[in-house]
Design a protein around this motif. Structure first.
Motif, PDB file in Angstrom:
ATOM      1  N   ALA A  28     115.236  16.547  30.749  1.00  0.00           N
ATOM      2  CA  ALA A  28     115.854  15.657  31.726  1.00  0.00           C
ATOM      3  C   ALA A  28     114.791  15.200  32.714  1.00  0.00           C
ATOM      4  N   LEU A  29     114.937  13.995  33.179  1.00  0.00           N
ATOM      5  CA  LEU A  29     113.925  13.405  34.046  1.00  0.00           C
ATOM      6  C   LEU A  29     114.529  13.104  35.411  1.00  0.00           C
ATOM      7  N   GLU A  30     114.674  14.151  36.222  1.00  0.00           N
ATOM      8  CA  GLU A  30     115.206  13.992  37.561  1.00  0.00           C
ATOM      9  C   GLU A  30     114.136  14.387  38.567  1.00  0.00           C
ATOM     10  N   ALA A  31     114.164  13.759  39.732  1.00  0.00           N
ATOM     11  CA  ALA A  31     113.107  13.952  40.722  1.00  0.00           C
ATOM     12  C   ALA A  31     112.919  15.418  41.107  1.00  0.00           C
ATOM     13  N   HIS A  32     114.018  16.162  41.291  1.00  0.00           N
ATOM     14  CA  HIS A  32     113.852  17.558  41.708  1.00  0.00           C
ATOM     15  C   HIS A  32     113.210  18.395  40.608  1.00  0.00           C
ATOM     16  N   GLU A  33     113.474  18.073  39.340  1.00  0.00           N
ATOM     17  CA  GLU A  33     112.855  18.810  38.242  1.00  0.00           C
ATOM     18  C   GLU A  33     111.371  18.478  38.133  1.00  0.00           C
ATOM     19  N   ILE A  34     111.033  17.225  38.379  1.00  0.00           N
ATOM     20  CA  ILE A  34     109.622  16.834  38.386  1.00  0.00           C
ATOM     21  C   ILE A  34     108.907  17.544  39.529  1.00  0.00           C
ATOM     22  N   SER A  35     109.551  17.595  40.679  1.00  0.00           N
ATOM     23  CA  SER A  35     108.971  18.281  41.832  1.00  0.00           C
ATOM     24  C   SER A  35     108.743  19.760  41.534  1.00  0.00           C
ATOM     25  N   GLN A  36     109.687  20.387  40.875  1.00  0.00           N
ATOM     26  CA  GLN A  36     109.528  21.798  40.509  1.00  0.00           C
ATOM     27  C   GLN A  36     108.373  21.984  39.526  1.00  0.00           C
ATOM     28  N   ALA A  37     108.251  21.073  38.575  1.00  0.00           N
ATOM     29  CA  ALA A  37     107.152  21.151  37.605  1.00  0.00           C
ATOM     30  C   ALA A  37     105.810  20.974  38.318  1.00  0.00           C
ATOM     31  N   LEU A  38     105.752  20.035  39.248  1.00  0.00           N
ATOM     32  CA  LEU A  38     104.521  19.830  40.009  1.00  0.00           C
ATOM     33  C   LEU A  38     104.182  21.063  40.838  1.00  0.00           C
ATOM     34  N   GLN A  39     105.194  21.709  41.405  1.00  0.00           N
ATOM     35  CA  GLN A  39     104.961  22.923  42.186  1.00  0.00           C
ATOM     36  C   GLN A  39     104.364  24.015  41.310  1.00  0.00           C
ATOM     37  N   LYS A  40     104.884  24.180  40.100  1.00  0.00           N
ATOM     38  CA  LYS A  40     104.342  25.189  39.177  1.00  0.00           C
ATOM     39  C   LYS A  40     102.900  24.863  38.816  1.00  0.00           C
ATOM     40  N   LEU A  41     102.623  23.592  38.552  1.00  0.00           N
ATOM     41  CA  LEU A  41     101.249  23.188  38.236  1.00  0.00           C
ATOM     42  C   LEU A  41     100.332  23.478  39.419  1.00  0.00           C
ATOM     43  N   LYS A  42     100.796  23.166  40.619  1.00  0.00           N
ATOM     44  CA  LYS A  42     100.009  23.426  41.836  1.00  0.00           C
ATOM     45  C   LYS A  42      99.740  24.920  41.991  1.00  0.00           C
ATOM     46  N   ASP A  43     100.769  25.729  41.785  1.00  0.00           N
ATOM     47  CA  ASP A  43     100.635  27.176  41.948  1.00  0.00           C
ATOM     48  C   ASP A  43      99.631  27.775  40.958  1.00  0.00           C
ATOM     49  N   ASN A  44      99.513  27.173  39.779  1.00  0.00           N
ATOM     50  CA  ASN A  44      98.610  27.683  38.750  1.00  0.00           C
ATOM     51  C   ASN A  44      97.227  27.038  38.780  1.00  0.00           C
ATOM     52  N   GLU A  45      97.018  26.101  39.683  1.00  0.00           N
ATOM     53  CA  GLU A  45      95.755  25.363  39.758  1.00  0.00           C
ATOM     54  C   GLU A  45      94.728  26.126  40.599  1.00  0.00           C
ATOM     55  N   ALA A  46      93.510  26.237  40.085  1.00  0.00           N
ATOM     56  CA  ALA A  46      92.440  26.918  40.815  1.00  0.00           C
ATOM     57  C   ALA A  46      91.668  25.959  41.725  1.00  0.00           C
ATOM     58  N   ASP A  47      91.605  24.702  41.349  1.00  0.00           N
ATOM     59  CA  ASP A  47      90.846  23.695  42.101  1.00  0.00           C
ATOM     60  C   ASP A  47      91.600  23.317  43.379  1.00  0.00           C
ATOM     61  N   SER A  48      91.011  23.604  44.538  1.00  0.00           N
ATOM     62  CA  SER A  48      91.701  23.359  45.807  1.00  0.00           C
ATOM     63  C   SER A  48      91.936  21.876  46.068  1.00  0.00           C
ATOM     64  N   VAL A  49      91.053  21.018  45.594  1.00  0.00           N
ATOM     65  CA  VAL A  49      91.237  19.573  45.779  1.00  0.00           C
ATOM     66  C   VAL A  49      92.439  19.101  44.973  1.00  0.00           C
ATOM     67  N   LEU A  50      92.546  19.559  43.751  1.00  0.00           N
ATOM     68  CA  LEU A  50      93.677  19.182  42.905  1.00  0.00           C
ATOM     69  C   LEU A  50      94.975  19.774  43.454  1.00  0.00           C
ATOM     70  N   LYS A  51      94.910  20.989  43.980  1.00  0.00           N
ATOM     71  CA  LYS A  51      96.096  21.591  44.603  1.00  0.00           C
ATOM     72  C   LYS A  51      96.597  20.718  45.743  1.00  0.00           C
ATOM     73  N   GLU A  52      95.676  20.183  46.530  1.00  0.00           N
ATOM     74  CA  GLU A  52      96.048  19.320  47.647  1.00  0.00           C
ATOM     75  C   GLU A  52      96.703  18.033  47.147  1.00  0.00           C
ATOM     76  N   LYS A  53      96.210  17.494  46.045  1.00  0.00           N
ATOM     77  CA  LYS A  53      96.800  16.280  45.470  1.00  0.00           C
ATOM     78  C   LYS A  53      98.222  16.555  44.971  1.00  0.00           C
TER      79      LYS A  53
END
Length: 66
Positions: A28-53
């Motif tokens: 499903a393509l809903e904004a809150h699900e995309i936001s949750q996916a982005l949060q997971k990607l951010k949490d698993n990202e080591a690069d601080s610049v990418l985390k900020e993006k």
């Protein structure tokens, strides 16, 4: 969408790759699900610049949801 200059090509690319993953997986393509996916990607990202993006994109999506 109005914004304050925070949307860069890199941020749009992050959004595009996240949405593409949803489409490929048939999810499903809903904004809150995309936001949750982005949060997971951010949490698993080591690069601080990418985390900020990721954080910037999450905030921008949050503004559009409310």
């Amino acid at each position: 969408m109005k914004h304050d200059g925070q949307i860069t090509h890199e941020i749009l690319a992050l959004l595009g790759s996240t949405v593409s993953a949803f489409i490929r997986e048939g999810l499903a393509l809903e904004a809150h699900e995309i936001s949750q996916a982005l949060q997971k990607l951010k949490d698993n990202e080591a690069d601080s610049v990418l985390k900020e993006k990721y954080e910037t994109l999450i905030r921008l999506l949050s503004k559009t949801m409310h």
